[in-house]
Write an enzyme that holds these catalytic residues in place. Structure first.
Site, mmCIF file in Angstrom:
data_model
loop_
_atom_site.group_PDB
_atom_site.id
_atom_site.type_symbol
_atom_site.label_atom_id
_atom_site.label_comp_id
_atom_site.label_asym_id
_atom_site.label_seq_id
_atom_site.Cartn_x
_atom_site.Cartn_y
_atom_site.Cartn_z
ATOM 1 N N LEU A 196 5.672 -4.267 4.704
ATOM 2 C CA LEU A 196 6.374 -4.676 3.481
ATOM 3 C C LEU A 196 5.634 -4.138 2.267
ATOM 4 C CD1 LEU A 196 8.977 -6.362 3.168
ATOM 5 C CD2 LEU A 196 7.532 -8.280 2.513
ATOM 6 N N GLU A 197 6.288 -3.219 1.554
ATOM 7 C CA GLU A 197 5.647 -2.542 0.439
ATOM 8 C C GLU A 197 6.613 -2.362 -0.725
ATOM 9 O OE1 GLU A 197 3.203 0.886 1.349
ATOM 10 O OE2 GLU A 197 3.766 0.708 3.459
ATOM 11 N N ALA A 198 6.044 -1.878 -1.823
ATOM 12 C CA ALA A 198 6.814 -1.440 -2.986
ATOM 13 C C ALA A 198 7.792 -2.525 -3.451
ATOM 14 C CB ALA A 198 7.529 -0.123 -2.668
ATOM 15 N N SER A 234 1.884 5.458 3.259
ATOM 16 C CA SER A 234 1.322 4.143 3.386
ATOM 17 C C SER A 234 2.072 3.380 4.420
ATOM 18 C CB SER A 234 1.351 3.493 2.039
ATOM 19 O OG SER A 234 1.628 2.179 2.080
ATOM 20 N N MET A 244 0.857 -1.168 0.000
ATOM 21 C CA MET A 244 0.000 0.000 0.000
ATOM 22 C C MET A 244 0.885 1.206 0.000
ATOM 23 S SD MET A 244 -3.287 -0.227 0.300
ATOM 24 C CE MET A 244 -4.150 1.039 0.476
#
Length: 331
Positions: A155-157, A10, A1
């Site tokens: 945990l993103e991108a 996010s 997100m």
């Protein structure tokens, strides 16, 4: 997100609560029930709004606590300064600075913090550490420095998109859980309107990782002009299905290992999450006894008076209106 630091916001509180074929987990949070005088319910530890010292005119947590009763905060973000070296935002000293002061203040008020690792921007430990053992050691440095009882892995991108980083994170969390009995581990991930991508959930399940809450961020997902409260609970139902399929839990077990991490006001992509939408999410959490109910961010839980969007919600409100809604959660 998405959650940008100076621009996009996010947080993935990837609370990966998984336990194959385990008995029903305990109910969400602690600190529920009535206050010592037998009157008002106190909010559970599940309610821990994100507080970010990097920008957005960070509010004094004492001010928020006195106005809302919320005493727990998710403190963002722990990133990497160079090679696998944890620092706040990858630039502020881990101990002794403003973040240390925030932790001390929150604890003096009877609450505690949940440091959040990762986020949308910056150099993630999950990517910069080259092995699961190194990543586990980096997590441990922070756990030990503050005597933590809970952590949030957001945990993103690019970190989320890499199968290698996903597996490294799963293996590191298994080690951390083993070395820190009783530590709560929350995993926060993005989501679509029908639920999240299931790759990390499946990877965790197949690896035998259990965590205390899988949390989705139901915003920045094409909800402009739509009812964000309803879309958020719809996405949460998709998370429930994904966890049931991966772990074989009952409906009740699954809900108690889930969380929602919303964004108050105008999101990075122009959606509007209203106070009424927060009430919809609160009712859903109350009905199903979710493990986590939080949002990005306390910094933004104020009306705009000409300041930047990182320090206000963009909608008409009074200070801390969104926090007050989630503060009513009793687990």
């Amino acid at each position: 997100m998405p959650r940008s630091l100076p621009t996009a916001v996010s947080f993935a509180a990837l609370s990966l609560a998984t336990g194959l074929l385990s008995a029903p987990p305990a109910q969400a949070g602690t600190g529920t029930g009535t206050s010592p005088d037998g009157t008002a319910p106190s909010p559970p530890t599940a309610v821990a709004p994100y507080l970010y010292n990097g920008w957005g005119s960070p509010p004094n947590p004492t001010t928020v606590t006195n106005a809302t009763g919320v005493t727990y905060f998710t403190l963002a973000f722990v990133l990497s300064n160079g090679y696998c070296n944890p620092q706040w935002d990858g630039s502020r000293a881990l101990t002794g600075g403003v973040d240390q002061q925030t932790i001390n203040t929150v604890r003096a008020n009877g609450g505690d913090v949940v440091p959040s690792f990762g986020g949308w921007s910056g150099n993630k430990l999950e990517s910069s550490c080259s092995s699961a053992s190194e990543l586990a050691a980096a997590y441990q440095r922070v756990i030990t420095a503050f005597g933590l009882k809970a952590i949030d892995i957001d945990l993103e991108a690019d970190a989320y998109d890499s199968p290698t980083v996903q597996q490294r994170t799963v293996d590191a969390l298994k080690a951390v859980k083993n070395n820190n009995p009783g530590l709560k581990v929350y995993v926060t991930i993005g989501t679509g309107q029908s639920g999240p991508d299931t790759s990390l959930i499946k990877r965790a399940a197949s690896s035998g990782l259990t965590v205390d809450a899988w949390t989705i961020m139901p915003f920045n997902f094409g909800g402009v002009g739509q009812n964000m409260g309803n879309l958020s609970t719809q996405a949460a139902e998709g998370l429930k299905d994904a966890l049931k399929n991966a772990y074989g839990y009952s409906d009740d077990q699954t809900y108690r290992l889930m969380g929602i991490s919303s964004m108050n006001g105008i999101t990075d992509q122009g959606e509007t999450v209203t106070v009424a939408d927060f009430r919809t999410m609160l009712a859903y959490a109350q009905q199903h006894h979710l493990a986590r109910l939080t949002f990005w961010s306390a910094n933004r839980d104020r009306p705009c008076t000409g300041g930047p969007a990182d320090s206000c919600s963009g909608v008409s409100q009074s200070d801390w209106d969104y926090t007050r809604v989630f503060a009513a959660y009793t687990g």
